[in-house]
Write an enzyme that holds these catalytic residues in place. Structure first.
Site, PDB file in Angstrom:
ATOM      1  N   PHE A 146      33.294 -43.231 -91.055  1.00 56.15           N
ATOM      2  CA  PHE A 146      34.223 -42.539 -91.992  1.00 56.15           C
ATOM      3  C   PHE A 146      34.909 -42.948 -93.145  1.00 56.15           C
ATOM      4  CE2 PHE A 146      38.111 -40.522 -92.804  1.00 56.15           C
ATOM      5  CZ  PHE A 146      37.459 -39.226 -92.980  1.00 56.15           C
ATOM      6  N   ASP A 233      37.075 -52.361 -93.559  1.00 52.20           N
ATOM      7  CA  ASP A 233      38.101 -50.687 -93.343  1.00 52.20           C
ATOM      8  C   ASP A 233      38.683 -51.048 -92.245  1.00 52.20           C
ATOM      9  OD1 ASP A 233      39.501 -48.313 -93.549  1.00 52.20           O
ATOM     10  OD2 ASP A 233      37.152 -47.581 -94.285  1.00 52.20           O
ATOM     11  N   LYS A 262      47.448 -45.077 -93.144  1.00 54.71           N
ATOM     12  CA  LYS A 262      47.591 -44.763 -92.313  1.00 54.71           C
ATOM     13  C   LYS A 262      49.277 -45.295 -91.825  1.00 54.71           C
ATOM     14  CE  LYS A 262      43.837 -41.963 -91.087  1.00 54.71           C
ATOM     15  NZ  LYS A 262      42.121 -41.702 -90.927  1.00 54.71           N
TER      16      LYS A 262
END
Ligand SMILES: *Cc1c(COP(=O)(O)O)cnc(C)c1O
Length: 413
Positions: A146, A233, A262
């Site tokens: 993802f 990531d 985030k």
């Protein structure tokens, strides 16, 4: 109706349902306030937040230091665009580069934008430094990854719901199974147009899959052997979440490119970034890439404060310690039940796997009951529930949370 009239939870859900696109399926709870590890719904009921906006709120809701930075900067200057310099961006770039031990940072806003940025840098590096023929560069990614929601990123997803009917897809990606070094090496040795390997150090969205010890270190070694970039990531795993500042730190791996988002703002504002050393970042020149809001002074002020909180409150160490406690206590329950197969994770990024079919609804029903019992979590895929509370928890609080979780699970036996 005035904008600030109080809404009941039902009214708020009805409004979203009526006027919002249905691109999410939220748990039916309406949050109207947050502080630290807690949130309150529109009727004033209090909950532990065990999702933290997918690990954005590592510093807890509305951390006063970050909010002060936001408010103070908002009263000075919010946006210049990069057409001009501003007096905050350079400070943030220096602070974050030194914090994560890279030469340079390229600021963006969302995680997906930072992933896109890393893909562009990797490709340009491949042509200008690595000598790959134009338009031939490929990036190896992992199955069940993802990395976000843009057209290019979903092109290399294998989630049919995220992909179907959004084609044609961006070419240039090769998928290999996660946690499988042999497949990775086979891909790298059979194709000399590969420019990089993009990987999540733990696959969060897929269900908190932790790879075998040594996987990241050996994958990095393979990237070195074949002369390609190792791109981590860490949008979900970074910034203290897994009990190290970065999840790659568990294996002492230094990525060639690091992607953050985030928790880089502590859940206060969209701030993301790509970090790399000069020999890679040098391929980006004026006009190659940008974003109107990327690197704005508000983001810079918030980003610095968010990282200072991680450091000053020892949140990384807390995540490590509380995570061990959490898994130990849950394991004591799991040893005596059929309902839960296992708990896995690192630091405070964990998941339990419910003993149910992948498409069963037990996990969803457990999350509804957890909500009733004062704790908010959500299934990731089917029978997996992710637990990612803010890192600003106390030991007493996490023990209370374990007992809420265990008592809720017992209701399903
Ligand atoms: C959430 C996430 C993204 C995308 O971030 P957005 O801010 O939602 O675009 C990318 N990669 C990983 C690993 C993520 O968890």
């Amino acid at each position: 109706m005035a904008v600030l009239d109080h809404l009941t939870s039902q009214q708020a859900m009805d409004l979203e349902n009526e006027y919002g696109a249905h691109n999410y399926h939220p748990l039916p709870v309406v949050i109207s306030r947050g502080e630290g590890v807690y949130v309150w719904d529109a009727e004033g009921k209090k909950y532990y937040d065990f999702l933290s906006a997918y690990s954005s709120l590592n510093q807890g809701h509305c951390h006063p230091k970050i909010i002060n930075a936001l408010v103070g900067q908002a009263q000075q200057l919010t946006l210049t665009s990069r057409a001009f310099y501003n007096d905050m961006l350079g400070r943030f770039e220096e602070f974050a580069s030194k914090f994560f031990k890279f030469d340079k940072l390229l600021p963006m806003n969302t995680g997906a934008e930072a992933v896109e940025t890393a893909i562009k840098i990797c490709r340009k590096w491949a042509y200008e430094v690595n000598g790959i023929d134009e338009n031939e560069a490929k990036i190896v990614v992992c199955e069940n990854n993802f990395h976000g929601r843009t057209t290019t990123i979903i092109s290399f997803s294998n989630d049919p719901v995220a992909r179907k009917n959004f084609g044609p897809y961006t070419p240039g990606f090769i998928k290999v199974p996660y946690d499988d070094l042999e497949s990775l090496e086979n891909a790298l040795k059979s194709d000399d147009t590969i420019a990089g390997f993009l990987v999540e150090p733990i696959q969060g969205e897929a269900g908190v899959y932790v790879p075998s010890d040594g996987y990241l270190r050996q994958a990095k070694a393979l990237c070195e052997k074949y002369g390609i970039l190792f791109i981590a990531d860490e949008v979900q795993t970074g910034i203290g979440r897994t009990g190290q500042l970065l999840a790659v730190d568990h294996e002492n791996v230094k990525p060639d490119m690091l992607i953050l988002g985030k928790a880089l703002s502590g859940g206060v504002y969209p701030v993301s970034a790509v970090l790399a050393n000069n020999e890679i970042m040098k391929v980006i020149k004026p006009g190659n890439h940008g974003s109107t809001y990327g690197g704005n002074p508000l983001a810079a002020a918030v980003g610095m404060a968010a990282l200072e909180v991680i450091r000053d409150e020892n949140l990384t160490e807390k995540a490590e310690y509380l995570g061990k406690l959490f898994r130990k206590e849950l394991n004591e329950y799991i040893a005596n039940t059929e309902k839960v197969l296992l708990v896995r994770g690192k630091g405070l990024l964990n998941a339990i796997v419910i003993n149910d079919d992948e498409d069963g609804d037990t996990a969803w029903n457990i999350c509804l009951k957890l909500r009733d019992n004062g704790l908010l979590a959500k299934p990731t895929h089917g029978n997996i529930i992710r637990f990612a509370p803010p890192l600003v928890m106390t030991e007493e609080q996490i023990k209370e949370c374990v007992s809420i979780i265990v008592n809720t699970l017992k209701e399903f036996e």
